[in-house]
Every structure is written in structure tokens, then in C-alpha cells.
Scaffold this motif. Structure first.
Motif, PDB file in Angstrom:
ATOM      1  N   MET A   1       0.849  -1.202   0.000  1.00  0.00           N
ATOM      2  CA  MET A   1       0.000   0.000   0.000  1.00  0.00           C
ATOM      3  C   MET A   1       0.880   1.245   0.000  1.00  0.00           C
ATOM      4  SD  MET A   1      -3.342   0.274   0.074  1.00  0.00           S
ATOM      5  CE  MET A   1      -3.839  -1.259   0.835  1.00  0.00           C
ATOM      6  N   MET A   2       0.550   2.181  -0.877  1.00  0.00           N
ATOM      7  CA  MET A   2       1.323   3.415  -0.940  1.00  0.00           C
ATOM      8  C   MET A   2       0.871   4.342   0.181  1.00  0.00           C
ATOM      9  SD  MET A   2       3.349   4.455  -3.656  1.00  0.00           S
ATOM     10  CE  MET A   2       2.821   6.142  -3.816  1.00  0.00           C
ATOM     11  N   THR A   3       1.801   5.027   0.761  1.00  0.00           N
ATOM     12  CA  THR A   3       1.398   6.055   1.717  1.00  0.00           C
ATOM     13  C   THR A   3       1.099   7.323   0.933  1.00  0.00           C
ATOM     14  OG1 THR A   3       3.720   6.505   1.989  1.00  0.00           O
ATOM     15  CG2 THR A   3       2.673   5.202   3.697  1.00  0.00           C
ATOM     16  N   LEU A   4       0.385   8.218   1.579  1.00  0.00           N
ATOM     17  CA  LEU A   4      -0.057   9.415   0.865  1.00  0.00           C
ATOM     18  C   LEU A   4       1.128  10.243   0.403  1.00  0.00           C
ATOM     19  CD1 LEU A   4      -2.177  11.335  -0.071  1.00  0.00           C
ATOM     20  CD2 LEU A   4      -2.244  12.288   2.210  1.00  0.00           C
TER      21      LEU A   4
ATOM     22  N   PRO B   1      -4.872  22.731  -0.331  1.00  0.00           N
ATOM     23  CA  PRO B   1      -4.087  21.635   0.273  1.00  0.00           C
ATOM     24  C   PRO B   1      -3.543  20.650  -0.753  1.00  0.00           C
ATOM     25  CG  PRO B   1      -6.126  21.965   1.485  1.00  0.00           C
ATOM     26  CD  PRO B   1      -6.200  22.848   0.279  1.00  0.00           C
ATOM     27  N   ASN B   2      -4.306  20.395  -1.827  1.00  0.00           N
ATOM     28  CA  ASN B   2      -3.836  19.438  -2.822  1.00  0.00           C
ATOM     29  C   ASN B   2      -2.896  20.066  -3.838  1.00  0.00           C
ATOM     30  OD1 ASN B   2      -5.080  16.664  -2.527  1.00  0.00           O
ATOM     31  ND2 ASN B   2      -6.830  18.006  -2.192  1.00  0.00           N
TER      32      ASN B   2
ATOM     33  N   HIS C   1      -9.951  22.197  -0.279  1.00  0.00           N
ATOM     34  CA  HIS C   1      -9.574  21.076  -1.142  1.00  0.00           C
ATOM     35  C   HIS C   1      -8.507  21.439  -2.163  1.00  0.00           C
ATOM     36  CE1 HIS C   1     -12.675  18.480   0.451  1.00  0.00           C
ATOM     37  NE2 HIS C   1     -13.498  19.500   0.393  1.00  0.00           N
TER      38      HIS C   1
ATOM     39  N   ARG D   1      -9.983  16.890 -11.168  1.00  0.00           N
ATOM     40  CA  ARG D   1     -10.132  15.732 -10.302  1.00  0.00           C
ATOM     41  C   ARG D   1     -11.563  15.637  -9.788  1.00  0.00           C
ATOM     42  NH1 ARG D   1      -4.931  14.752  -7.898  1.00  0.00           N
ATOM     43  NH2 ARG D   1      -5.884  13.290  -6.462  1.00  0.00           N
ATOM     44  N   GLU D   2     -11.998  14.398  -9.622  1.00  0.00           N
ATOM     45  CA  GLU D   2     -13.402  14.156  -9.289  1.00  0.00           C
ATOM     46  C   GLU D   2     -13.763  14.632  -7.873  1.00  0.00           C
ATOM     47  OE1 GLU D   2     -15.897  13.100 -11.341  1.00  0.00           O
ATOM     48  OE2 GLU D   2     -16.365  11.031 -10.843  1.00  0.00           O
ATOM     49  N   PHE D   3     -12.783  14.662  -6.968  1.00  0.00           N
ATOM     50  CA  PHE D   3     -13.173  15.020  -5.596  1.00  0.00           C
ATOM     51  C   PHE D   3     -13.644  16.466  -5.497  1.00  0.00           C
ATOM     52  CE2 PHE D   3      -8.514  15.601  -5.513  1.00  0.00           C
ATOM     53  CZ  PHE D   3      -8.419  16.876  -5.019  1.00  0.00           C
TER      54      PHE D   3
END
Lengths: 254, 554
Positions: A1-4, A172-173, A169, A149-151
């Protein structure tokens, strides 16, 4: 699993950490280089080639930091402005950036230094201007991808106002990709200044730089004096690129 | 299916006896015994990682690094494996690749190879086959690329052909048509054909018999439809209208022409739609039919270019933020890629709490965490999921987190845009089942956009079939399941049931649309008049409307 965030674990983070260590080591060595040169007056030409190269490093690295930050800020600002100002301004600003990126802007640096007498300020400004269009292009591409992006749609479906979406959103991204794009200005600034230095039109006389020393050694036909600045320049270019690369957010994989 | 079984021969082309594939001491394929006669089509189904590809590689005699092989596998004659994803060199012209492959296998020169490939393309129903051979595969549409690949396999003329996930990523209508053609060819030429794929891919449809790989064992498959448990439409009859769309149109600017006129690409032509309280409406269509755009336009994400949408009779207006928020509280959305719909920089709980804060300001802040935990549990996730980051969620968990977020404000209706598209067959049916259970418990209205016709119709009260942004058939779901009139609806249903859809080729690009009915290039009932006018919706029975000039042609 990749970390963020690709932190200190895993390969990309490992490379970034190595780059930071190399850069810190270089900066430290350059800072203490005057102590190695037998105290008293620092005279570069008499010193040991490695010590001389480290002394030059003070000029090269601090100039790269200064001009790179300036160019990065300029480029990121350019890209953000293009995205924020609406479609028409975006098209104009970005087509300008694309056209400028296609030109060999690095040539501006020795040209300006030759024509305008080459103070540090002028040199930094030209380097920043030469570097900015490419950074603007990167910034714009990153922001464009982010806006799709969908979010963000999901946040709209949650009834958030555009201001709240921007604050909670988008920013921060966007922070990390923009930092990565801006950081790429550092190696570019270093390369641009070194190129001008090779031609003898880099940082003015009392300040040494790797490009200038390498150029001088090449003209004098002194391979020993050439090796040290060239090697340090190559290592710091790699480290700066690797550092910028490690700032990019890892892409989530299934 | 009434396909004559080939007579057993003493030496079938494929015969394995307790073939076991081991990675270390873990059996990936356990004592598989398989016998495929010449002219027999066998489907091997199984979920992701069940060992299908491995089995095919072993049968094709390809090296399996790190795998120990025990037992016997005998394959006679020339064997071919079409690997996953359909591997062709992307940039070399198709003709050149065909000449190379056919030259290697059959010793033909370039001209002979091209002729053989063109014959094979003819057999697979590609008109004017020869024209496409100078294009590289990545310039071909997906359906044609797969057809070309199959044609290449046909041209080689193997005794045994194995296809791993054939036509993956194609529309069911296109894929099933192609697989049926391939199966027909195999039966005609006495080729042993193995089709491997996931249960939902429909590879079992054209096959004589279907086997399933489950936990390493190769056993006769249970029909896919029988496994999936569905609830059907809501038991309570629908109430008054909640969501109404009138003349909803979505288009995108394409820049200006030389004369300065604005060019637009219209992806949804004016559509009228009503969603009543407690009703489930399915939007069916192939990829690019505009079903997702329509669903989103109805939720004002973004607002339709033209037309109006009303919620409980009150028109939605983008400018009216308070009104929009009040509507959003009642009308929530499920996204096709639930993982991408979660902000990677916030924990699941933080985003859910944010939604609650925005849409339900009446709930005090200290009770939000409780609400979020409840919603997660309703959606089938443990309450601790709130502390997790979106990247650490699996596709199924992300889909459920999306459902939890949609249920948080206690909505009246859900707009679901392929909500389970990213899930595997088992996860998919479990998720849909939970969604429908929630629908029944809360008497929710659902707008369900999907390309799985059978699944959509089974769960819906009413369905609209879309083709290139136009509604071509709308009727109660039960009527459509048994008495669909439009050729597209019939083809989609045939594909969903494993049959051969009667449509040729692929959907044309929306940018290169010709006059008349958009289906006419593929339609079995096509006549000259179809090129002249776009058919309009006409009522052929109460509540059943069809847009086809020749809907009464069987």
C-alpha cells in the motif's frame, strides 16, 4: 500500500532523502571551506583544488538559491495567475510561456551580463526570467490536472461554496505539486549561471563560481583544476533535481 | 444453447491430467483436468488473480518463471495465445505486423499474408477490410483493434486458440458480437477455442461449456446471473414527482469556425425526464451515449447548458446558493470512480464531517462524529474507517465510503453514475444489493446510469435507453426486459444475456456524426430512409416510447 506522501520510506523518498543529505553536506562543506584554506586571507588560486572548488561553491549555491527562488516564485505565480484569471487570459499567458520555453533563454544570461555590466542583481533577474516560463508551464499543467479531479465535483455535490472548495480542497492538494514545480527552478538557475560563468560572464569577480572556475581551468588546460568544480556542479545539479522530484506527490496506485 | 457437442475423439487437441501449478508450496492451479475437443469452445471464468492467465500460459507452453508444474498437459497442433490486453506493436502498420507473423507461421510473402488477413477480417464482418491495414493499431478504434487481432489469429489457422480476457474494455454489445463470431469460426474450422475472462465479461455466452476457476480448482461454472442476487424494483408504488428535467441539453464549446460561428459538441440532446418519489429509473447506454452527462446535469454538476431541472417543482438555479444547498441535501450523487471522488489530503471522516456540516447545519458539531460513524456502518464499513486516508481504501471500501457520504444528509434521491463500475463481479453485486437495501429502507429514489442492461432493468421500475445523447426507448423495466423494440436495447439485452447482439461495429465518434439515425451504420434493420431523418420518440403502447423508423420490423 502506498502512503499518501512519499516520505522517508520507499524508493522515491529514499532518493529525495539522499539528495537532501548531499545538498546539506555540500552547503556545510562550502560554508566551512574558508577554515580549511589555512586561515588568514583566502586566495583561491593558491589553494588546494578541492578547497578552491568548495570556496566557489559558496557563490554558486547561494546564487542558485536566490535566483532559483525568484524564478520559481515568478513561474508559479505566472501559472497560478493563468489558471485563476479565466479562459482568455489563460490562453494568452500560457501561449506566451510555451513560446518562450521553446527559445534558448539561457543565452540571455551571458548577454545581459555582457551588455549591462553584470551586477549580481541583474544576473539574478535574468536567470529568474529565463527559468520562469518553463516553471509556469509545469505549474499550469499541474493545476489543470488538479482542477479536473473528481473530488472537487464531490465537494460541489456536498454543497460547498467555491471559496470553501478553494480553501479546503484545492489549496491543500495544490501545495505539494506547486512546490515541486517551483523547486525545479533551483537546478535550472544553477545550470544557467554556470553556463554564463563558463563563458566568463557569470558572477562578478570577487565571487567565485563553479562555472567560472571550470571555464578558466579549461582555457588554461589544467585538468586537475577542472575536475573539482565540474564534479561538484554535476553532483549538486543531480541533488537539486532529485530533491524537486521527491516533492511531487506519489500517484495513488490500486 | 443448442450447439451440437463435437464427437469425442481419442486424442483431443487439449488434454490435461491433474495439471498443478505451484508457487513455492502454494497451489495456484490445483489438479486441473481439462479436455477440449476440436471445434469446441470452452470458457474459463474466474475473478482477478484466480489463475486464468497462468493456466493459459501453461497450456500455450510459455515459460512460467518461479512456478513448478506437475501433472500432464498435452496440446497438439499449432497453438496460439492472445495475451491479456491484446498485444500488438502500437506504432507499426497492421499490414506489416501481419506479414511478419503470417510469414513466420505460414511462410507466406507480404501479398499473400495481406490477402489472408483480409479474408479473415471479412469473416469477422469488417467491411472494406483492406483499407485499414496501413494504419498502426493505436490509431484504430478499440473494437477494430481487437477484431484485427482476432483476424490475425484466424489467418494463422491454429489448431488451438486461447484468448485471455478477449475484448476487455469494449462495450458488451461489441465484445459479445466479436466473441460469437470467433466461436462460430472455431466451430466451423474445428479449432479448440478457450476463452478466459471474469464472470461479468460474458465469455461464457458463446461457449459450449463454461468452467470456473475458484480457489485453484477448475470446476463447471454456475451461470453468472444465478449467482447475483437482486432485489428487483422497490415494492412500494412510486409517489409524486421529485426531480423533473425538461429539455435538458449538455454541450461543450469546440472553438469557432473560420466564419466566426461558435461550434459546439452536443453530448446530450434535449431530454425530458421525471423521477418520482421511491422510483428507480435506469439510464442505459453504451460508452459515450451521454448517460453520465445527463445524470450529472440533473444534479447540476455542472448545470445543463440548456433546459431546466426542478426539484419538487422548484427550479434549480446555479446562482441561488442557499436553494442549491437545500436541494443538494436531498439529492446526492454516487461517482463512477469512488476512490477519485475522495480528497486524498483529508481522512475519510473529515470529508464526511465536512459534507454534514455543509448540508446539515442543524446538526450540532458534537453529534457529527456519531452521525458519520452511523453512516459508515449503514454503508457496510466499520466506524474506524473514518480515521483512514482515502489511498488506503480498496475499491470496494471506497465505493462504500462514497455511499456513506451520500447517505449522510439523509437524502430523498440518489443519482448513481455507474456506482459499481470499478468493482469486481462479487463486490459489485454485494454493493448493489446494499444500495438497494438502503433504497428500500429509506424509500429513496434512484437514478441509475449503467451499461449493464440486464442488471439495470432488474433493479429499476423504468428505464431510458440512450444513444449518442438521445433517448431512443423508454418504458417500464418489465416491458423492456421482454418486449424491447429498439435495435440498440435488444442488442444490449442480448449482450447482457450472453447472446450475440445484432449490431455491427462500434459506436461512431460524436465528433464525426453523420445525418439521420446515429445507429444506422450498425443496425440490422437499416434502410435508405434512416439516413434522412433522426427518428423521434413515438408512443407505441401506453408508457412505451421508441425512436426508430422501423421499430415494428422484427
Amino acid at each position: 500500500m502506498m502512503t499518501l506522501f512519499t516520505g522517508s520510506e520507499g524508493r522515491p523518498g529514499g532518493r529525495g532523502a539522499a539528495a537532501v543529505a548531499v545538498l546539506a553536506g555540500l552547503a556545510l562543506a562550502c560554508a566551512v571551506a574558508p577554515l580549511m584554506a589555512d586561515g588568514a586571507v583566502v586566495r583561491r588560486h593558491d589553494a588546494d583544488p578541492l578547497v578552491a572548488a568548495l570556496l566557489d561553491g559558496r557563490g554558486s549555491l547561494s546564487f542558485a538559491l536566490f535566483a532559483g527562488l525568484l524564478g520559481g516564485a515568478l513561474g508559479v505565480g505566472w501559472g497560478v495567475l493563468a489558471t485563476a484569471l479565466g479562459r482568455r487570459a489563460e490562453r494568452r499567458l500560457m501561449s506566451t510561456a510555451t513560446r518562450l520555453t521553446a527559445l534558448p533563454l539561457v543565452l540571455l544570461v551571458p548577454l545581459a551580463a555582457g551588455l549591462l555590466g553584470g551586477g549580481v542583481g541583474i544576473l539574478a533577474l535574468t536567470v529568474a526570467l529565463a527559468v520562469a516560463p518553463a516553471i509556469a508551464g509545469l505549474t499550469h499543467a499541474e493545476l489543470n490536472a488538479l482542477m479536473r479531479r473528481e473530488f472537487l465535483t464531490a465537494a460541489r455535490a456536498a454543497g460547498l461554496s467555491e471559496g470553501a472548495i478553494l480553501r479546503r480542497h484545492l489549496i491543500p492538494n495544490a501545495r505539494r505539486p506547486l512546490l515541486a514545480a517551483g523547486a525545479l527552478a533551483l537546478p535550472r538557475a544553477l545550470a544557467a549561471e554556470s553556463f554564463a560563468g563558463l563563458l566568463g560572464l557569470g558572477l562578478p569577480a570577487p565571487l567565485g563560481s563553479w562555472g567560472a572556475s571550470a571555464g578558466l581551468a579549461a582555457r588554461l588546460g589544467d585538468p586537475v583544476a577542472l575536475a573539482a568544480p565540474a564534479l561538484l556542479l554535476a553532483v549538486s545539479l543531480w541533488a537539486l533535481c532529485a530533491f524537486a522530484d521527491s516533492l511531487r506527490p506519489g500517484h495513488p496506485r490500486p | 444453447m443448442t450447439v451440437p457437442m463435437p464427437a469425442p475423439t481419442p486424442t483431443p487437441p487439449i488434454q490435461t491430467d491433474a495439471l498443478t501449478l505451484m508457487a513455492g508450496d502454494h497451489a495456484l492451479v490445483d489438479r486441473a483436468t481439462l479436455r477440449v475437443e476440436a471445434g469446441e469452445v470452452v470458457a474459463v471464468t474466474g475473478g482477478a488473480g484466480s489463475g486464468k492467465s497462468l493456466l493459459l500460459r501453461a497450456l500455450a507452453g510459455l515459460p512460467l518463471p518461479g512456478i513448478d508444474v506437475a501433472g500432464n498437459a498435452r496440446v497438439d497442433g499449432r497453438r496460439l495465445l492472445i495475451a491479456q490486453g491484446g498485444v500488438l506493436a502500437p506504432r507499426r502498420p497492421l499490414g506489416a505486423q501481419a506479414a511478419e507473423i503470417l510469414g513466420h507461421h505460414l511462410g507466406l510473402d507480404a501479398g499473400g499474408s495481406l490477402r489472408r488477413l483480409s479474408d479473415a477480417l471479412d469473416r469477422l464482418g469488417v467491411p472494406a477490410a483492406a483499407r485499414r491495414l496501413d494504419l498502426p493499431p493505436d490509431r484504430l478504434p478499440d473494437g477494430l483493434r481487437w477484431t484485427a487481432l482476432f483476424a490475425l489469429a484466424l489467418a494463422v489457422g491454429p489448431a488451438v486458440l486461447m484468448a485471455d480476457a478477449p475484448g476487455a474494455g469494449l462495450d458488451p454489445t461489441v465484445r459479445l458480437r466479436l466473441l460469437h463470431r470467433l466461436a462460430e469460426w472455431a466451430r466451423g474450422e474445428a479449432v479448440a477455442l478457450i476463452l478466459a475472462g471474469r464472470p461479468e465479461d460474458g465469455v461464457a455466452g458463446p461457449a459450449t461449456r463454461a468452467l470456473a476457476l475458484h480457489r485453484g480448482r477448475l470446476l463447471p461454472a454456475v451461470p453468472h446471473a444465478a449467482v447475483a442476487f437482486h432485489r428487483g424494483p422497490a415494492a412500494v408504488p412510486p409517489g409524486g414527482p421529485l426531480l423533473t428535467g425538461r429539455g435538458v441539453t449538455v454541450s461543450f464549446p469546440l472553438g469557432r469556425t473560420a466564419k466566426g460561428e461558435e461550434r459546439r459538441l452536443t453530448v446530450v440532446h434535449p431530454v425530458d425526464l421525471d423521477l418520482a418519489e421511491g422510483e428507480t429509473v435506469a439510464l442505459l447506454g453504451e460508452t459515450g451515449s451521454g448517460k453520465a452527462m445527463l445524470a450529472r446535469a440533473l444534479a447540476h454538476l455542472p448545470a445543463p447548458t440548456e433546459g431546466r431541472v426542478a426539484w419538487k417543482g422548484r427550479a434549480l438555479e446555479s446562482g441561488d446558493a442557499t436553494g442549491m444547498r437545500r436541494t443538494r441535501r436531498d439529492l446526492q450523487v454516487l461517482f463512477p470512480d469512488p476512490a477519485a471522488a475522495l480528497d486524498p489530503a483529508q481522512t475519510v471522516g473529515a470529508q464526511l464531517a465536512e459534507t454534514l456540516e455543509s448540508l446539515r447545519p442543524d446538526i450540532p458539531a458534537d453529534r457529527r462524529a456519531r452521525r458519520v460513524a452511523d453512516a459508515l456502518e449503514t454503508a457496510g464499513l466499520p466506524a474506524q474507517t473514518a480515521q483512514r486516508w482515502p489511498v488506503s481504501l480498496s475499491a470496494a471500501e471506497a465505493a462504500r465510503a462514497g455511499l456513506a457520504r451520500a447517505l449522510l444528509p439523509e437524502p430523498r434521491a440518489l443519482v448513481c453514475d455507474e456506482p459499481a463500475a470499478s468493482l469486481s463481479a462479487e463486490e459489485r453485486s454485494a454493493f448493489l444489493d446494499d444500495l438497494l437495501a438502503v433504497r428500500d429502507r429509506h424509500r429513496l429514489s434512484l437514478l441509475l446510469a449503467t451499461e449493464q442492461a440486464e442488471e439495470g432493468l432488474r433493479n429499476a421500475d423504468r428505464a431510458l435507453v440512450l444513444l449518442m445523447g438521445r433517448v431512443v426507448e423508454s418504458a417500464p423495466a418489465e416491458t423492456l426486459r421482454h418486449g424491447a423494440r429498439h435495435p440498440l436495447t435488444r442488442a444490449m439485452l442480448a449482450a447482457a444475456r450472453g447472446g450475440s447482439p445484432r449490431l455491427e461495429g462500434e459506436a461512431p465518434s460524436a465528433l464525426a456524426l453523420r445525418d439521420g439515425c446515429p445507429l444506422r451504420t450498425r443496425c440490422p434493420n437499416e434502410r435508405p430512409f434512416c439516413a434522412q431523418a433522426v427518428p423521434t420518440l413515438e408512443e407505441i403502447a401506453p408508457g412505451h416510447r421508441v425512436a426508430c423508423h422501423y421499430w415494428d420490423t422484427p
